[in-house]
Design a protein around this motif. Structure first.
Motif: not given
Ligand code: NDP
Length: 326
Positions: A155-159, A289-294
Protein backbone atom coordinates in the motif's frame (compact mmCIF):
# COMPACT_ATOMS: atom_id res chain seq x y z
CA UNK A 1 -27.51 -18.93 20.42
CA UNK A 2 -25.68 -17.05 23.16
CA UNK A 3 -22.08 -18.05 22.58
CA UNK A 4 -19.69 -17.71 19.67
CA UNK A 5 -16.28 -18.90 18.51
CA UNK A 6 -13.32 -16.65 19.30
CA UNK A 7 -9.59 -17.00 18.75
CA UNK A 8 -7.96 -16.17 22.06
CA UNK A 9 -4.76 -16.47 24.04
CA UNK A 10 -4.64 -17.21 27.75
CA UNK A 11 -0.83 -17.04 27.82
CA UNK A 12 1.73 -15.51 25.46
CA UNK A 13 4.08 -17.45 23.21
CA UNK A 14 4.36 -19.12 19.82
CA UNK A 15 1.47 -20.25 17.65
CA UNK A 16 0.81 -23.10 20.13
CA UNK A 17 -0.88 -20.60 22.49
CA UNK A 18 -3.66 -19.86 19.97
CA UNK A 19 -6.99 -21.28 21.21
CA UNK A 20 -10.43 -21.44 19.64
CA UNK A 21 -12.84 -20.86 22.55
CA UNK A 22 -16.55 -20.31 23.07
CA UNK A 23 -17.32 -16.90 24.56
CA UNK A 24 -20.58 -15.00 25.14
CA UNK A 25 -21.99 -12.91 22.30
CA UNK A 26 -21.91 -9.32 23.60
CA UNK A 27 -24.81 -6.86 23.55
CA UNK A 28 -24.20 -3.50 21.91
CA UNK A 29 -23.78 -0.79 24.54
CA UNK A 30 -24.75 2.86 23.92
CA UNK A 31 -22.80 4.15 20.91
CA UNK A 32 -21.78 0.64 19.80
CA UNK A 33 -22.64 -1.45 16.78
CA UNK A 34 -22.80 -5.25 17.03
CA UNK A 35 -21.49 -6.77 13.80
CA UNK A 36 -21.89 -10.33 12.56
CA UNK A 37 -18.38 -10.78 11.22
CA UNK A 38 -17.65 -12.17 7.77
CA UNK A 39 -13.87 -11.70 7.61
CA UNK A 40 -11.06 -10.45 9.83
CA UNK A 41 -7.87 -8.89 8.55
CA UNK A 42 -4.69 -10.53 9.86
CA UNK A 43 -1.93 -8.09 10.82
CA UNK A 44 1.59 -8.41 12.13
CA UNK A 45 0.45 -6.63 15.31
CA UNK A 46 -1.70 -9.68 16.12
CA UNK A 47 1.51 -11.72 16.41
CA UNK A 48 3.00 -9.12 18.83
CA UNK A 49 -0.02 -9.50 21.15
CA UNK A 50 0.27 -13.28 20.87
CA UNK A 51 4.04 -13.36 21.51
CA UNK A 52 3.94 -10.87 24.38
CA UNK A 53 5.98 -8.15 22.62
CA UNK A 54 2.98 -5.88 23.20
CA UNK A 55 1.57 -6.90 26.63
CA UNK A 56 -2.23 -7.24 26.93
CA UNK A 57 -4.52 -8.38 29.76
CA UNK A 58 -5.24 -12.14 29.47
CA UNK A 59 -7.30 -13.92 28.29
CA UNK A 60 -7.25 -11.80 25.15
CA UNK A 61 -9.28 -12.07 21.94
CA UNK A 62 -7.00 -11.44 18.97
CA UNK A 63 -7.73 -9.53 15.77
CA UNK A 64 -7.59 -5.82 14.97
CA UNK A 65 -10.02 -5.29 12.07
CA UNK A 66 -12.75 -6.90 10.05
CA UNK A 67 -15.84 -6.66 7.90
CA UNK A 68 -19.39 -7.94 8.23
CA UNK A 69 -23.07 -7.09 8.57
CA UNK A 70 -24.70 -4.98 11.27
CA UNK A 71 -26.63 -7.28 13.63
CA UNK A 72 -27.89 -4.73 16.17
CA UNK A 73 -27.13 -1.21 17.36
CA UNK A 74 -26.86 0.29 20.84
CA UNK A 75 -28.72 3.33 22.14
CA UNK A 76 -27.92 6.57 20.34
CA UNK A 77 -26.64 4.95 17.12
CA UNK A 78 -28.53 6.39 14.15
CA UNK A 79 -26.06 6.09 11.27
CA UNK A 80 -26.10 2.28 11.07
CA UNK A 81 -28.95 -0.20 10.65
CA UNK A 82 -29.17 -4.01 10.85
CA UNK A 83 -28.29 -5.65 7.55
CA UNK A 84 -25.84 -2.97 6.35
CA UNK A 85 -22.32 -4.01 5.37
CA UNK A 86 -19.56 -2.41 7.42
CA UNK A 87 -15.81 -2.38 7.92
CA UNK A 88 -14.13 -1.58 11.24
CA UNK A 89 -10.93 -1.62 13.23
CA UNK A 90 -10.27 -2.27 16.91
CA UNK A 91 -9.34 -5.17 19.12
CA UNK A 92 -11.08 -8.55 19.20
CA UNK A 93 -12.02 -9.14 15.56
CA UNK A 94 -11.12 -12.84 15.37
CA UNK A 95 -14.69 -13.61 16.52
CA UNK A 96 -18.12 -14.25 15.04
CA UNK A 97 -19.71 -11.16 16.61
CA UNK A 98 -17.83 -7.94 17.28
CA UNK A 99 -18.95 -4.88 19.22
CA UNK A 100 -17.51 -1.77 17.59
CA UNK A 101 -17.67 1.89 18.71
CA UNK A 102 -19.16 4.29 16.17
CA UNK A 103 -15.88 6.11 15.64
CA UNK A 104 -14.09 3.01 14.32
CA UNK A 105 -16.60 1.80 11.74
CA UNK A 106 -17.61 2.77 8.23
CA UNK A 107 -20.12 1.62 5.62
CA UNK A 108 -18.53 -0.44 2.85
CA UNK A 109 -18.58 1.52 -0.38
CA UNK A 110 -20.55 0.04 -3.26
CA UNK A 111 -18.60 -2.48 -5.28
CA UNK A 112 -16.11 -3.39 -2.54
CA UNK A 113 -16.38 -7.04 -1.53
CA UNK A 114 -16.51 -8.01 2.15
CA UNK A 115 -13.19 -9.89 1.95
CA UNK A 116 -11.47 -6.89 0.34
CA UNK A 117 -12.96 -4.54 2.92
CA UNK A 118 -11.41 -6.64 5.71
CA UNK A 119 -8.04 -6.20 4.03
CA UNK A 120 -7.92 -2.45 3.77
CA UNK A 121 -8.29 -0.43 6.96
CA UNK A 122 -5.25 -1.07 9.16
CA UNK A 123 -2.60 -1.37 6.48
CA UNK A 124 -4.23 1.23 4.23
CA UNK A 125 -4.76 3.83 6.93
CA UNK A 126 -1.29 3.21 8.36
CA UNK A 127 0.29 3.83 4.96
CA UNK A 128 -1.87 6.84 4.15
CA UNK A 129 -1.52 8.62 7.50
CA UNK A 130 2.24 8.11 7.56
CA UNK A 131 2.68 9.47 4.04
CA UNK A 132 0.62 12.51 5.02
CA UNK A 133 1.67 13.17 8.60
CA UNK A 134 4.87 11.30 9.57
CA UNK A 135 6.61 12.65 6.51
CA UNK A 136 4.51 14.48 3.96
CA UNK A 137 5.69 12.88 0.74
CA UNK A 138 5.98 15.30 -2.16
CA UNK A 139 6.47 15.01 -5.89
CA UNK A 140 10.16 14.60 -6.60
CA UNK A 141 11.06 12.98 -3.25
CA UNK A 142 13.00 9.74 -3.22
CA UNK A 143 11.90 7.49 -0.39
CA UNK A 144 12.81 4.04 0.88
CA UNK A 145 10.12 1.48 1.75
CA UNK A 146 11.23 -1.66 3.56
CA UNK A 147 9.38 -5.00 3.29
CA UNK A 148 7.74 -3.46 0.25
CA UNK A 149 5.94 -6.64 -0.84
CA UNK A 150 4.23 -7.06 2.54
CA UNK A 151 0.70 -5.91 3.31
CA UNK A 152 1.55 -2.41 4.49
CA UNK A 153 4.52 -2.21 2.13
CA UNK A 154 2.47 -2.69 -1.05
CA UNK A 155 0.00 0.00 0.00
CA UNK A 156 2.86 2.37 0.85
CA UNK A 157 4.45 1.78 -2.55
CA UNK A 158 1.23 2.49 -4.46
CA UNK A 159 0.22 5.57 -2.49
CA UNK A 160 3.75 7.00 -2.56
CA UNK A 161 3.73 6.62 -6.34
CA UNK A 162 0.32 8.31 -6.51
CA UNK A 163 1.83 11.23 -4.56
CA UNK A 164 4.67 11.53 -7.08
CA UNK A 165 7.61 10.02 -5.18
CA UNK A 166 10.41 7.88 -6.53
CA UNK A 167 10.31 4.63 -4.55
CA UNK A 168 13.21 2.41 -3.59
CA UNK A 169 11.79 -0.89 -2.37
CA UNK A 170 13.42 -3.61 -0.30
CA UNK A 171 12.37 -7.22 0.20
CA UNK A 172 14.03 -10.54 0.94
CA UNK A 173 13.74 -12.23 -2.46
CA UNK A 174 13.66 -11.54 -6.19
CA UNK A 175 10.04 -12.77 -6.38
CA UNK A 176 8.91 -10.33 -3.71
CA UNK A 177 10.80 -7.48 -5.37
CA UNK A 178 9.09 -8.28 -8.65
CA UNK A 179 5.71 -7.84 -6.93
CA UNK A 180 6.82 -4.48 -5.51
CA UNK A 181 7.86 -3.49 -9.04
CA UNK A 182 4.47 -4.47 -10.47
CA UNK A 183 2.94 -2.06 -7.95
CA UNK A 184 5.11 0.82 -9.03
CA UNK A 185 8.45 0.58 -7.18
CA UNK A 186 11.21 2.26 -9.20
CA UNK A 187 14.33 0.65 -7.71
CA UNK A 188 14.61 -2.78 -6.13
CA UNK A 189 17.01 -3.85 -3.39
CA UNK A 190 17.30 -7.32 -1.86
CA UNK A 191 18.18 -6.55 1.76
CA UNK A 192 18.93 -10.17 2.58
CA UNK A 193 22.42 -9.56 1.13
CA UNK A 194 23.41 -7.79 4.37
CA UNK A 195 23.45 -4.21 5.61
CA UNK A 196 26.65 -3.04 3.88
CA UNK A 197 25.32 -4.19 0.54
CA UNK A 198 21.76 -2.83 0.78
CA UNK A 199 22.96 0.51 2.17
CA UNK A 200 25.38 0.86 -0.76
CA UNK A 201 22.68 -0.04 -3.28
CA UNK A 202 20.12 2.38 -1.81
CA UNK A 203 22.58 5.28 -1.70
CA UNK A 204 23.50 4.49 -5.29
CA UNK A 205 19.92 5.18 -6.35
CA UNK A 206 19.84 8.63 -4.71
CA UNK A 207 21.06 11.97 -6.07
CA UNK A 208 24.81 12.35 -5.49
CA UNK A 209 24.57 9.37 -3.11
CA UNK A 210 23.21 11.71 -0.41
CA UNK A 211 20.38 9.45 0.73
CA UNK A 212 16.60 9.45 0.76
CA UNK A 213 14.21 12.12 2.02
CA UNK A 214 12.41 9.53 4.13
CA UNK A 215 12.60 5.90 5.19
CA UNK A 216 9.43 3.94 6.04
CA UNK A 217 10.54 0.97 8.13
CA UNK A 218 8.22 -1.69 9.57
CA UNK A 219 11.05 -4.22 9.90
CA UNK A 220 12.69 -2.65 12.97
CA UNK A 221 15.64 -4.30 14.63
CA UNK A 222 17.60 -5.54 11.61
CA UNK A 223 17.27 -2.45 9.40
CA UNK A 224 17.41 0.48 11.84
CA UNK A 225 21.19 1.03 11.78
CA UNK A 226 21.23 0.94 7.99
CA UNK A 227 18.33 3.41 7.94
CA UNK A 228 20.46 5.99 9.78
CA UNK A 229 23.04 5.64 6.99
CA UNK A 230 20.68 6.00 4.04
CA UNK A 231 18.56 8.89 5.37
CA UNK A 232 19.64 12.21 3.89
CA UNK A 233 20.73 15.21 6.01
CA UNK A 234 17.54 16.73 7.48
CA UNK A 235 15.61 13.65 6.33
CA UNK A 236 12.98 11.63 8.21
CA UNK A 237 13.25 8.11 9.56
CA UNK A 238 9.84 6.63 10.24
CA UNK A 239 10.20 3.46 12.27
CA UNK A 240 6.70 2.00 12.51
CA UNK A 241 7.07 -1.68 13.32
CA UNK A 242 9.05 -4.62 14.63
CA UNK A 243 8.69 -7.51 12.17
CA UNK A 244 12.31 -8.53 12.93
CA UNK A 245 12.13 -7.52 16.61
CA UNK A 246 12.06 -4.23 18.53
CA UNK A 247 14.71 -1.63 17.70
CA UNK A 248 17.54 -1.61 20.27
CA UNK A 249 17.84 1.33 22.70
CA UNK A 250 19.21 4.33 20.87
CA UNK A 251 21.07 7.50 21.94
CA UNK A 252 19.20 10.47 20.53
CA UNK A 253 22.31 12.59 20.09
CA UNK A 254 23.17 10.37 17.11
CA UNK A 255 20.38 12.14 15.22
CA UNK A 256 22.51 15.30 15.33
CA UNK A 257 25.04 13.82 12.91
CA UNK A 258 22.63 14.65 10.06
CA UNK A 259 19.86 16.58 11.88
CA UNK A 260 17.51 13.67 11.24
CA UNK A 261 13.91 13.48 12.35
CA UNK A 262 13.01 10.16 13.94
CA UNK A 263 9.36 9.15 14.37
CA UNK A 264 7.72 6.10 15.88
CA UNK A 265 4.06 6.56 14.91
CA UNK A 266 1.03 4.38 15.72
CA UNK A 267 -2.02 4.40 13.47
CA UNK A 268 -4.41 4.99 16.37
CA UNK A 269 -2.72 8.30 17.13
CA UNK A 270 -3.58 9.53 13.62
CA UNK A 271 -7.22 8.35 13.52
CA UNK A 272 -8.18 9.01 17.14
CA UNK A 273 -11.18 11.25 16.44
CA UNK A 274 -14.29 10.53 14.40
CA UNK A 275 -13.32 13.32 12.00
CA UNK A 276 -9.82 11.92 11.43
CA UNK A 277 -11.07 8.35 10.96
CA UNK A 278 -13.83 9.37 8.54
CA UNK A 279 -11.61 11.70 6.51
CA UNK A 280 -8.75 9.24 6.06
CA UNK A 281 -11.10 6.29 5.44
CA UNK A 282 -12.94 8.16 2.70
CA UNK A 283 -9.63 9.22 1.13
CA UNK A 284 -8.46 5.62 1.18
CA UNK A 285 -11.68 4.40 -0.45
CA UNK A 286 -11.13 7.11 -3.07
CA UNK A 287 -7.73 5.65 -3.98
CA UNK A 288 -9.37 2.23 -4.36
CA UNK A 289 -12.15 3.61 -6.52
CA UNK A 290 -9.75 5.48 -8.79
CA UNK A 291 -7.68 2.34 -9.28
CA UNK A 292 -4.53 4.00 -7.90
CA UNK A 293 -4.63 1.49 -5.06
CA UNK A 294 -5.09 -2.21 -5.71
CA UNK A 295 -5.60 -4.77 -2.98
CA UNK A 296 -3.47 -7.87 -2.84
CA UNK A 297 -4.91 -10.72 -0.84
CA UNK A 298 -2.27 -13.40 -0.33
CA UNK A 299 -4.76 -15.95 0.98
CA UNK A 300 -8.09 -16.25 2.78
CA UNK A 301 -7.64 -18.70 5.68
CA UNK A 302 -10.57 -20.50 7.36
CA UNK A 303 -10.83 -19.59 11.07
CA UNK A 304 -9.59 -23.07 12.02
CA UNK A 305 -6.32 -22.39 10.16
CA UNK A 306 -5.24 -19.41 12.22
CA UNK A 307 -2.10 -21.24 13.37
CA UNK A 308 -0.97 -21.68 9.76
CA UNK A 309 -1.78 -18.05 8.99
CA UNK A 310 0.40 -16.76 11.83
CA UNK A 311 3.17 -19.19 10.85
CA UNK A 312 3.06 -17.99 7.24
CA UNK A 313 3.12 -14.30 8.21
CA UNK A 314 6.01 -14.68 10.66
CA UNK A 315 7.78 -17.09 8.34
CA UNK A 316 8.05 -14.40 5.62
CA UNK A 317 6.34 -16.56 2.99
CA UNK A 318 3.51 -14.12 2.32
CA UNK A 319 3.05 -11.05 0.14
CA UNK A 320 0.18 -8.61 0.49
CA UNK A 321 -2.63 -9.22 2.93
CA UNK A 322 -3.78 -12.27 4.89
CA UNK A 323 -7.50 -12.55 5.62
CA UNK A 324 -9.38 -14.84 8.01
CA UNK A 325 -12.81 -16.16 7.01
CA UNK A 326 -14.94 -16.19 10.12
P1 NDP B 1 3.81 -7.73 6.38
O1 NDP B 1 2.85 -8.32 5.46
O2 NDP B 1 4.62 -6.57 5.93
O3 NDP B 1 4.79 -8.85 6.87
C1 NDP B 1 6.00 -8.52 7.50
C2 NDP B 1 7.17 -8.53 6.52
O4 NDP B 1 8.33 -8.09 7.23
C3 NDP B 1 7.53 -9.92 6.02
O5 NDP B 1 6.78 -10.32 4.91
C4 NDP B 1 9.00 -9.76 5.69
O6 NDP B 1 9.20 -9.33 4.33
C5 NDP B 1 9.46 -8.61 6.60
N1 NDP B 1 10.43 -9.08 7.61
C6 NDP B 1 11.70 -8.64 7.74
N2 NDP B 1 12.32 -9.29 8.72
C7 NDP B 1 11.44 -10.18 9.23
C8 NDP B 1 11.53 -11.16 10.25
N3 NDP B 1 12.65 -11.36 10.96
N4 NDP B 1 10.45 -11.90 10.51
C9 NDP B 1 9.31 -11.72 9.82
N5 NDP B 1 9.16 -10.81 8.83
C10 NDP B 1 10.24 -10.04 8.53
O7 NDP B 1 3.06 -7.32 7.75
P2 NDP B 1 2.11 -6.07 8.04
O8 NDP B 1 1.88 -5.30 6.81
O9 NDP B 1 0.96 -6.54 8.84
O10 NDP B 1 3.00 -5.18 9.02
C11 NDP B 1 4.22 -4.63 8.57
C12 NDP B 1 4.83 -3.83 9.69
O11 NDP B 1 4.05 -2.68 9.90
C13 NDP B 1 4.89 -4.57 11.02
O12 NDP B 1 6.07 -4.24 11.69
C14 NDP B 1 3.71 -3.99 11.75
O13 NDP B 1 3.84 -4.05 13.13
C15 NDP B 1 3.77 -2.56 11.27
N6 NDP B 1 2.52 -1.83 11.44
C16 NDP B 1 2.54 -0.76 12.28
C17 NDP B 1 1.43 -0.02 12.49
C18 NDP B 1 1.50 1.16 13.37
O14 NDP B 1 0.47 1.72 13.70
N7 NDP B 1 2.67 1.59 13.78
C19 NDP B 1 0.13 -0.40 11.88
C20 NDP B 1 0.23 -1.50 10.94
C21 NDP B 1 1.39 -2.19 10.75
P3 NDP B 1 10.58 -9.75 3.60
O15 NDP B 1 10.58 -11.24 3.53
O16 NDP B 1 10.52 -9.09 2.29
O17 NDP B 1 11.70 -9.22 4.47
Amino acid sequence: MSTQKAIQISKTGGTEVLEINQIPIPKPQPGQILVKAAYAGINFIDTYFRSGLYPVPLPFTLGSEGSGTVEAVGAGVTKYKPGEQVVYYGSGSYTEYVNVPEKAISHIPEGLKLEDAAAILIQGLTALTMLRESYEVKKGDTILIHAAAGGTGLVLVQLAKALGATVIATASSAEKLEIAKQHGADYLVDYSNGEDEWVKEVLGYTKDGEGVEAVFDGVGKTTFEGDLKVTKRKGSLISFGNASGAVDPFKINRLGDKNLKLLRPRLFGYVATQEEFDRYTQELFGYLKSGQLKLNIHKIYPLEEIVQAHKDLEGRVTTGKLVLKI
